[in-house]
Enzyme design. Structure first.
Site, short mmCIF file in Angstrom:
data_model
loop_
_atom_site.label_atom_id
_atom_site.label_comp_id
_atom_site.label_asym_id
_atom_site.label_seq_id
_atom_site.Cartn_x
_atom_site.Cartn_y
_atom_site.Cartn_z
N HIS A 34 0.83 -1.21 0.00
CA HIS A 34 0.00 0.00 0.00
C HIS A 34 0.87 1.26 0.00
O HIS A 34 0.56 2.22 0.70
CB HIS A 34 -0.98 0.00 1.18
CG HIS A 34 -2.16 -0.90 0.93
ND1 HIS A 34 -3.20 -0.55 0.10
CD2 HIS A 34 -2.45 -2.16 1.35
CE1 HIS A 34 -4.09 -1.53 0.06
NE2 HIS A 34 -3.64 -2.54 0.79
N ASP A 36 2.52 1.92 -3.29
CA ASP A 36 2.80 2.23 -4.71
C ASP A 36 2.06 3.48 -5.16
O ASP A 36 2.62 4.33 -5.86
CB ASP A 36 2.54 1.04 -5.65
CG ASP A 36 1.13 0.50 -5.65
OD1 ASP A 36 0.33 0.85 -4.76
OD2 ASP A 36 0.81 -0.29 -6.58
N GLY A 123 -4.93 -12.09 -4.08
CA GLY A 123 -3.90 -11.10 -3.76
C GLY A 123 -2.61 -11.38 -4.52
O GLY A 123 -1.57 -10.80 -4.24
N LEU A 124 -2.68 -12.28 -5.50
CA LEU A 124 -1.48 -12.58 -6.31
C LEU A 124 -1.60 -11.94 -7.70
O LEU A 124 -0.86 -12.28 -8.61
CB LEU A 124 -1.29 -14.10 -6.44
CG LEU A 124 -1.09 -14.86 -5.12
CD1 LEU A 124 -1.00 -16.36 -5.37
CD2 LEU A 124 0.17 -14.37 -4.40
N SER A 125 -2.58 -11.06 -7.84
CA SER A 125 -2.72 -10.25 -9.06
C SER A 125 -3.10 -11.00 -10.31
O SER A 125 -2.45 -10.86 -11.35
CB SER A 125 -1.43 -9.46 -9.33
OG SER A 125 -1.37 -8.44 -8.44
N SER A 126 -4.17 -11.76 -10.21
CA SER A 126 -4.66 -12.40 -11.43
C SER A 126 -5.10 -11.33 -12.42
O SER A 126 -4.89 -11.49 -13.63
CB SER A 126 -5.82 -13.34 -11.10
OG SER A 126 -6.82 -12.65 -10.39
N ASP A 171 1.45 -4.11 -9.51
CA ASP A 171 1.11 -5.44 -10.00
C ASP A 171 1.41 -5.59 -11.48
O ASP A 171 1.99 -6.59 -11.93
CB ASP A 171 -0.39 -5.72 -9.77
CG ASP A 171 -0.76 -5.60 -8.30
OD1 ASP A 171 0.15 -5.51 -7.48
OD2 ASP A 171 -1.97 -5.59 -8.01
N TYR A 221 -10.45 -0.72 -0.91
CA TYR A 221 -9.15 -0.27 -1.44
C TYR A 221 -9.25 1.20 -1.84
O TYR A 221 -8.39 2.02 -1.49
CB TYR A 221 -8.78 -1.14 -2.64
CG TYR A 221 -7.45 -0.82 -3.26
CD1 TYR A 221 -6.30 -1.47 -2.85
CD2 TYR A 221 -7.34 0.14 -4.27
CE1 TYR A 221 -5.07 -1.18 -3.42
CE2 TYR A 221 -6.13 0.44 -4.85
CZ TYR A 221 -5.00 -0.23 -4.43
OH TYR A 221 -3.79 0.06 -5.00
C1 GLA Z 1 -3.20 -4.15 -5.00
C2 GLA Z 1 -2.98 -3.05 -6.03
C3 GLA Z 1 -1.53 -2.57 -6.03
C4 GLA Z 1 -1.05 -2.24 -4.62
C5 GLA Z 1 -1.40 -3.36 -3.65
C6 GLA Z 1 -1.08 -2.99 -2.23
O1 GLA Z 1 -2.50 -5.30 -5.35
O2 GLA Z 1 -3.35 -3.48 -7.31
O3 GLA Z 1 -1.41 -1.46 -6.89
O4 GLA Z 1 -1.57 -1.02 -4.20
O5 GLA Z 1 -2.76 -3.72 -3.72
O6 GLA Z 1 0.28 -2.82 -2.07
#
Ligand code: GLA
Length: 385
Positions: A34, A36, A123-126, A171, A221
């Site tokens: 949190h 970026d 939380g692994l950015s799919s 991400d 978020y």
């Molecule tokens: C998500 C967002 C990122 C970042 C993280 C927290 O993954 O897509 O840009 O802010 O949360 O670090």
């Protein structure tokens, strides 16, 4: 899904063989959570869990998409790209196509089969993996030269402007720019980056999903983003800074009184987390994995107590990990409110770790956590089949 199986699915659905495979990675973030979107430095790495796009260029104006595990085809037309914002499945792809087209890239009709091995909502950015892999696909089929950093930015734009999640750049950058066995130290205010070998000696990272059902993460978020923007505006009345990441811990103690309770806590997390990133990278470079682990724990406590994005499931999972004598540190990663933790665990102890933490987690929470076998890989790959 094995490659053969995916290619067979492609052929069954579209009646012809796939010709190309474009992939982009899911990611972990070692530390820097949190921050970026506050101009901070982050330290993510690309995973073997990926979005694989099996593809064939067809021409014309139709993009047909099919997805592993989901029946049916989603079809979008390249001359109506503004109209797919509410698609449940396929909106990330449409968003990427929309913004590429806006830049003058000719979006060419094609058939695409998505085999995404990044678990959704983990939380692994799919979503970033889907966006980046799609952006590569469209650029390759348009025959334009592309810069991977630019693809990350376009993908972020699609997520912000089209899917409505006000995410930062971490991400998509990791998904596009990740490098095998390295983490990327990325300065989110300048996009300067450095690859740092992710060598943990006799330790490794264990990725665990708390499997909390996904709900309202996006709106929560977006609220955090507003809170830190409020903090920045207030701090800017007394300090000449462009972003919260520029505020040092010492400066912060001097201006904290200006901020109201919640906003002050959020800003304190950002300032201290940025400081931890520097310390963590130094520790890793020195081979001081104990210190790295300690910083991971601190990061988690701050996300729990100041940023308030953890919840019982992530707190339980990481606390159980920390109790293990062969674990040096553990924290939640990504947006939070559910999703994954990473833990630094002695390689020889991983099996027992997973067994004990998995059982204790189920006893407390009532359902299972998932543990993934991960490795650190390149971001984007492009292959002829
Ligand atoms: C998500 C967002 C990122 C970042 C993280 C927290 O993954 O897509 O840009 O802010 O949360 O670090």
């Amino acid at each position: 899904m094995e490659r053969m199986e995916a290619m067979q699915s492609f052929e069954q659905i579209f009646g012809e063989k796939a010709e190309d495979l474009f992939t982009a990675a899911g990611r972990i973030n070692v530390i820097g959570e949190h921050v970026d979107y506050c101009g901070g430095k982050v330290f993510p790495a690309a995973l073997n869990l990926r979005c694989n796009v099996y593809a064939k260029k067809r021409g014309g104006n139709k993009i047909r998409m099919a997805f592993r595990g989901i029946d049916g085809i989603v079809e979008i037309e390249t001359d109506k790209l503004d109209s797919y914002r509410n698609l449940k499945i396929g909106n990330y792809q449409a968003g990427v196509a929309y913004y590429l087209q806006e830049e003058g890239v000719e979006i060419v009709g094609c058939d695409l089969f998505y085999d995404c091995t990044v678990p959704f909502g983990s939380g692994l950015s799919s979503s970033a993996a889907i966006e980046v892999a799609t952006a590569v696909t469209f650029c390759e089929y348009a025959g334009v030269a592309y810069d991977k950093v630019h693809l990350a930015l376009i993908s972020q734009k699609a997520e912000n402007g089209y899917a409505g999640v006000n995410c930062g750049i971490m991400d998509q950058f990791a998904s596009a720019m990740g490098k095998k066995d390295h983490a990327v130290l990325l300065d989110c205010s300048t996009l300067e980056y450095e690859y740092v070998p992710l060598q943990l000696g006799e330790y490794c990272l264990v990725v665990a999903n708390c499997n909390k059902p996904h709900n309202l993460v996006e709106s929560k978020y977006n609220v955090r983003r507003q809170e830190v923007e409020t903090a920045l505006k207030t701090i800017q009345t007394v300090l000449d800074v462009k972003c919260l990441a520029e505020v040092s811990p010492k400066q912060f103690t001097e201006v904290k009184y200006l901020l109201s309770g919640v906003v002050g806590k959020r800003a304190e997390h950002v300032v201290m987390e940025c400081d931890r990133v520097h310390k963590a990278v130094e520790a890793l470079k020195q081979g001081d994995i104990v210190e790295l682990g300690r910083l991971l724990n601190e990061s988690h406590y701050s996300l729990r107590d100041l940023y308030e994005v953890t919840g019982k499931e992530l707190d339980t999972l990481s606390a159980l990990a920390r109790k293990e004598s062969d674990c040096l540190g553990s924290r939640m990663i990504g947006a939070g409110f559910g999703g994954c933790t990473i833990s630094i665990v002695k390689k020889t102890a991983v099996e027992g770790f997973i067994r004990r933490v998995g059982k204790a987690y189920q006893d407390v929470i009532g359902y299972k956590a998932s543990f993934y076998e991960t490795s650190i890989e390149d971001g984007i790959t492009v292959e002829k089949l």
